[in-house]
Enzyme design. Structure first.
Site, PDB file in Angstrom:
ATOM      1  N   TYR A 153       0.839  -1.203   0.000  1.00 21.49           N
ATOM      2  CA  TYR A 153       0.000   0.000   0.000  1.00 21.49           C
ATOM      3  C   TYR A 153       0.879   1.262   0.000  1.00 21.49           C
ATOM      4  O   TYR A 153       1.713   1.432   0.880  1.00 21.49           O
ATOM      5  CB  TYR A 153      -0.882  -0.047   1.243  1.00 21.49           C
ATOM      6  CG  TYR A 153      -1.564   1.224   1.671  1.00 21.49           C
ATOM      7  CD1 TYR A 153      -1.396   1.716   2.964  1.00 21.49           C
ATOM      8  CD2 TYR A 153      -2.411   1.923   0.806  1.00 21.49           C
ATOM      9  CE1 TYR A 153      -2.027   2.866   3.393  1.00 21.49           C
ATOM     10  CE2 TYR A 153      -3.050   3.084   1.234  1.00 21.49           C
ATOM     11  CZ  TYR A 153      -2.853   3.550   2.523  1.00 21.49           C
ATOM     12  OH  TYR A 153      -3.481   4.690   2.946  1.00 21.49           O
ATOM     13  N   ASP A 238      -1.159  -5.943   9.607  1.00 23.28           N
ATOM     14  CA  ASP A 238      -2.251  -5.040   9.265  1.00 23.28           C
ATOM     15  C   ASP A 238      -3.390  -5.894   8.731  1.00 23.28           C
ATOM     16  O   ASP A 238      -3.283  -6.451   7.625  1.00 23.28           O
ATOM     17  CB  ASP A 238      -1.780  -4.021   8.221  1.00 23.28           C
ATOM     18  CG  ASP A 238      -2.874  -3.011   7.876  1.00 23.28           C
ATOM     19  OD1 ASP A 238      -4.062  -3.261   8.187  1.00 23.28           O
ATOM     20  OD2 ASP A 238      -2.549  -1.976   7.279  1.00 23.28           O
ATOM     21  N   ILE A 240      -6.613  -4.970   8.190  1.00 21.45           N
ATOM     22  CA  ILE A 240      -7.704  -4.040   7.904  1.00 21.45           C
ATOM     23  C   ILE A 240      -8.738  -4.616   6.943  1.00 21.45           C
ATOM     24  O   ILE A 240      -9.885  -4.186   6.915  1.00 21.45           O
ATOM     25  CB  ILE A 240      -7.128  -2.708   7.373  1.00 21.45           C
ATOM     26  CG1 ILE A 240      -8.148  -1.585   7.450  1.00 21.45           C
ATOM     27  CG2 ILE A 240      -6.582  -2.871   5.966  1.00 21.45           C
ATOM     28  CD1 ILE A 240      -7.595  -0.235   6.999  1.00 21.45           C
ATOM     29  N   LYS A 279     -12.560  -0.403   6.095  1.00 19.37           N
ATOM     30  CA  LYS A 279     -12.775  -1.282   4.949  1.00 19.37           C
ATOM     31  C   LYS A 279     -13.886  -2.288   5.204  1.00 19.37           C
ATOM     32  O   LYS A 279     -14.789  -2.453   4.402  1.00 19.37           O
ATOM     33  CB  LYS A 279     -11.487  -2.026   4.603  1.00 19.37           C
ATOM     34  CG  LYS A 279     -10.274  -1.120   4.478  1.00 19.37           C
ATOM     35  CD  LYS A 279     -10.394  -0.125   3.337  1.00 19.37           C
ATOM     36  CE  LYS A 279      -9.157   0.757   3.253  1.00 19.37           C
ATOM     37  NZ  LYS A 279      -9.271   1.803   2.234  1.00 19.37           N
TER      38      LYS A 279
END
Lengths: 488, 444
Positions: A153, A238, A240, A279
């Protein structure tokens, strides 16, 4: 107002005058193009369709219904205003207990209840953006580094490095094995950092992966855990996109590996999870970021730092109510997975029909599209050239792999969950027209045949002035969502 | 559990920031809060508990907010079927909701009696003034540089300005001889002091109205400070978080007014911090802003605000509330009146107990002078008295040393975070304490 003459230039800090904000990345250029010419079904049907924004809009109706049916969940309605004063006054950085409890339960549910989370280890932050920065501040000193598997990302370059002075060292993953993270790649990256005199403090993985949309299998996760334990470095996972996984193989959280795997040794003080509701629930505006650490000192430190990015109690209150509604959450998660699965099928199916393959994935809000066959040359310059064509001729904003630090040119991340069915079809039509126009030699076969690009495929790529794209926009790269529902 | 588990290997290092004490929570400022947390006063369930007078909160005007909400229920603002809820939930643009920024600009103008104009495009949103002050520090100074801050100052600055930024605070010493006003001499001394420690001074940071003094800075002093920062070619940050808590509007002069009167000459170096935590009593909602006259600072601060955005849900609520002119006009007026009434009450009450305070005109607290009561005219003497007040009188007040006051014996006492009845009880306890002390003195 504000335009003054100074004796000498006004001095700002190095952090302020540098490029650490990351907005010169190509990741944001497409958004700027979209901002200038945004698609709208009636007002601007020829505009750029935004497929560069990883948002989850497929379940908005479920949430809206819940909001309208639960007025007491808001402290600004007649039903809820009696709680207004208490909430408005509450600024304890521990956060509302009911909020932490609800989040812990939700995190557990999104992992199939295979593992539980301790509400006292939940620390708030200003979105996952804030969570990542706080984690870096807690675990590393300026000049230290985190290992990060590529592609990753683009926001990490800013979130982990800008104000912290921490570096990122890429761990190269390749298409030859579907971009899986290997022990060899980890070791190589670690050794290279050692030679370059860079101190590695941690490894950051994103699971499910952005931009790949894949989940890490158990073997890889165990490899990762063994690696960080052996090197005595931290692991930040992470997660998410945890609840965006819509089919098998299921998502395995690092929490499960820690709690369940008895054949590997792991120092829990090294394990930290970053999470958010942006998300899974589709609430990026609410800035609900979470740090979950198994390390008491990190929990305490991150909690103190959360003063710089607490979640509004108005939002904590609403989230506490919503996420404690067991029936709603169950229904939401099931429906979300169903709709994401269908959207994925429709979108990738449409792409396959015109010979475009994507990496096999089952999560995230995007696909990792393989356009290597369309490149003039296997270079990043060609990738960016192709990308400009996609933006300006096909009129779709997609994110070029180079902005994700992908080691191989030709890959693009395409988001599919931030629009409605009709607009997905419009996007697919545009892609179809573009491919047809430029490729009369490739035969379009049905879904079951493997595709390969004809090597004599030639595209006429209109060159664009680089300046056209690099013009700075006054707007933030975090563009408004393309709410493409027609008002009529 | 007292079983020592042998560590087979040392735990992996955390960062220097993580292990440092600069978060400041070991200061007596926070120790009092802990005492309160363990034994909090409640008029029915714990009438002998510790009364919290160390928390600068504004609870005197909640009814006005509640009334507004009852008359403007949120349900009606989400549109048919709640469709605009979704739009709001998706909104993460770091520019912030335009309607909210416009409402904030207009509110800030109203608080200053419309004596200064604010351009909503210069408003940057952050999750609280805590974040705003830290963010500005990251932008204006490099690690090792210095900010000059007049003493006494808000204890939170030690963490907000220094902890993660690596920037130093060099105090501008103010004392009671002139009612703690900032003088040019003090500014120069502080500047030279920083230089002698090899620190580059990057900004002066003032709080106006002052915390903990509870006074608005005089116009002439502001002019002097502005001239000083211009001469030294450094920045000026004016934290105006208590601007709406001035008891009468004409007594507060914002640096914005002075800049306007100077046709914005040299305005590029000035940045204002504001928040709704004090004036509206909404600390839980995390609403902070930076208003900068410097374009590059606005752009950079906006980018940095990604780490600390205001919840769009909260922006939506406040956009409505603060655009309602009849609401804001009424609120500002009534809030001021009630704060003044409280202030008068506590000053009278303390006077009748034989305690003088600095003459204030703003804020949610008064600056109390208990130096005559000190056994020793030292920091230790002050802390001894503070402990007595905490443990015997059962009042948590903030000792001046936690605010870096150079003279011992001063205490900040908050009066707006409780009901009038509780304030009466607190004042009675102080009166009794002082009477007992007098009797002891007479007996000795």
């Amino acid at each position: 107002m504000g335009v003054m003459s100074m004796e000498q230039p006004q001095l700002l800090s190095k952090i302020a005058t540098g490029d650490g904000h990351g907005e010169t990345s190509s990741y944001f250029d497409g958004w700027k193009a979209y901002d200038k010419d945004p698609f709208h079904i009636t007002k601007n049907p020829q505009g750029v369709i935004q497929m560069g924004l990883a948002e989850n809009q497929l379940t908005a109706d479920l949430v809206q219904n819940w909001i309208m049916s639960n007025p007491e969940a808001s402290i600004c309605t007649l039903e809820g205003v009696h709680n207004f004063k208490e909430m408005a006054n509450f600024q304890d950085y521990h956060g509302l207990p009911e909020f932490r409890n609800a989040v812990a339960k939700f995190m557990s549910r999104t992992r199939g209840n295979r593992v539980t989370f301790d509400p006292d280890r939940i620390v708030m932050s200003g979105g996952a953006t804030g969570a990542h920065e706080v984690t870096a501040f807690c675990l590393a000193d300026p000049g230290d580094a985190f290992l990060v598997p590529t592609p990753y990302y683009p926001g990490f370059d800013r979130d982990l490095r800008w104000r912290t002075g921490v570096k990122l060292v890429p761990v190269i993953c390749e298409s030859s094995n579907n971009f899986k993270l290997t022990k060899q790649a980890l070791e190589e990256a670690y050794e290279k950092a050692k030679i370059d005199n860079i101190r590695i403090k941690g490894l950051l993985i994103t699971n499910p992966s952005n931009p790949l949309g894949t989940v890490m299998d158990r073997t890889t996760l165990k490899t990762v855990v063994n690696f960080i334990n052996e090197k005595r470095i931290h692991l930040i996972s992470d997660e998410i996109y945890a609840a965006t996984v819509f089919s098998h193989p299921s998502f395995i959280s690092i929490a499960e590996i820690i709690e369940q795997e008895t054949d590997i040794e792991c120092d829990r003080n090294l394990i930290h999870i970053v999470y958010s509701l942006s998300k899974d629930m589709g609430f990026p505006g609410f800035r609900v970021g979470i740090i979950y650490s198994y390390n008491d000192t990190v929990v305490n430190c991150a909690r103190k730092m959360s003063s710089f990015g607490l979640v509004s109690t108005q939002t904590q209150y609403l989230m506490a109510k919503m996420l404690s509604d067991d029936e709603f959450v169950e229904r939401f998660l099931a429906e979300s997975a169903k709709r994401l699965a269908l959207r994925y099928k429709v979108f990738t199916g449409g792409l396959i029909k015109v010979g475009i393959k994507c990496l096999q994935s089952n999560g995230g809000l995007f696909v990792w599209m393989d356009l290597r066959g369309l490149l003039k040359e296997a270079t990043f310059e060609s990738e960016l050239e192709l990308w400009r064509v996609i933006i300006h001729e096909v009129k779709i904003n997609v994110s070029p792999g180079v902005s994700f630090h992908c080691s191989e040119p030709g890959w693009f991340r395409v988001c599919y969950a931030n629009m409605d069915d009709r607009d997905v079809q419009i996007a697919l039509n545009r892609i179809r027209s573009f491919v047809m126009k430029n490729n009369k030699e490739v035969t379009v076969s049905d879904k079951n045949t493997k595709h390969c690009w004809q090597s004599n495929l030639r595209l006429s790529l209109k060159t664009r002035r680089f300046d056209d794209i690099m013009m700075s926009s006054p707007h933030s790269p975090m563009a408004h969502s393309p709410l493409v529902k027609a008002s009529t | 559990m007292g079983i020592e588990i042998e560590q087979s290997h040392p735990s992996v290092e955390l960062s220097s920031i993580a292990i440092s004490e600069t978060h400041g929570e070991n200061s007596p400022y926070f120790a009092g809060w802990k005492a309160y947390d363990e034994d909090p006063y409640h008029e029915i369930t714990n009438p002998s508990g510790v009364i919290q007078m160390g928390l600068a909160e504004n609870q005197v005007s909640f009814d006005l907010l509640e009334k507004y909400l009852e008359e403007n229920s949120e349900a009606s603002t989400w549109g048919k079927g709640g469709t605009s809820f979704r739009e709001n939930a998706l909104f993460q643009d770091y520019h912030g909701l335009k309607s909210f920024r416009k409402a904030m600009a207009s509110f800030m103008e109203k608080i200053r009696g419309n004596k200064a104009k604010f351009d909503y495009e210069r408003i940057v949103l952050t999750a609280g003034a805590t974040a705003a002050n830290e963010l500005l520090t990251f932008i204006l100074a490099n690690p090792g540089d210095a900010l000059l801050v007049p003493t006494p100052y808000y204890p939170g600055f030690d963490r907000d300005l220094r902890w993660r930024t690596g920037v130093n605070i060099v105090p501008i010493h103010c004392d009671s001889s002139n009612n703690f006003q900032i003088t040019l001499e003090a500014l120069e001394t502080a500047y030279k002091n920083a230089e002698s420690m090899n620190m580059k001074v990057k900004a002066v940071l003032i709080t106006n109205p002052s915390n903990p003094l509870g006074i608005a800075i005089q116009r002439s002093v502001l002019e002097d400070i502005l001239d000083f920062v211009t001469r030294k070619n450094i920045h000026l940050v004016s934290d105006e978080i208590y601007s709406g808590s001035v008891f009468s509007s004409h007594e507060f002069i914002s640096v914005a007014e002075i800049l306007e009167s100077r046709q914005y000459k040299d305005a590029e170096r000035v940045h204002i911090v504001y928040s709704l935590s004090k004036d509206l009593g909404l600390p839980g909602f995390r609403v902070g802003t930076i208003y900068s006259y410097n374009d590059k600072v606005v752009t950079t601060a906006r980018r940095m605000s990604s780490f600390t955005l205001i919840s769009s849900q909260t922006q939506h609520l406040l956009a409505s509330m603060l655009s309602d002119e009849s609401f804001t006009d009424n609120y500002i007026k009534i809030n001021r009146e009630r704060l003044r009434k409280r202030y008068d009450m506590i000053i009278e009450g303390l006077k009748s107990a034989g305690i003088e305070c600095l003459k204030g005109n703003a804020g949610l607290f008064c600056w109390m002078n208990m130096s005559p009561m000190l056994e020793n005219d030292t920091r230790e003497g002050e802390l001894k008295l503070w402990n007595e007040i905490l443990n015997e009188v059962k009042l948590n007040i903030s000792p001046g040393c936690s605010c870096h006051c150079s003279e011992p014996g001063w205490f900040r006492v908050c009066f707006a975070n409780m009901s009038e009845q509780t304030l009466e009880i607190a004042l009675k306890r102080i009166r009794d304490f002082m009477n007992n002390k007098d009797r002891k003195d007479i007996e000795n």
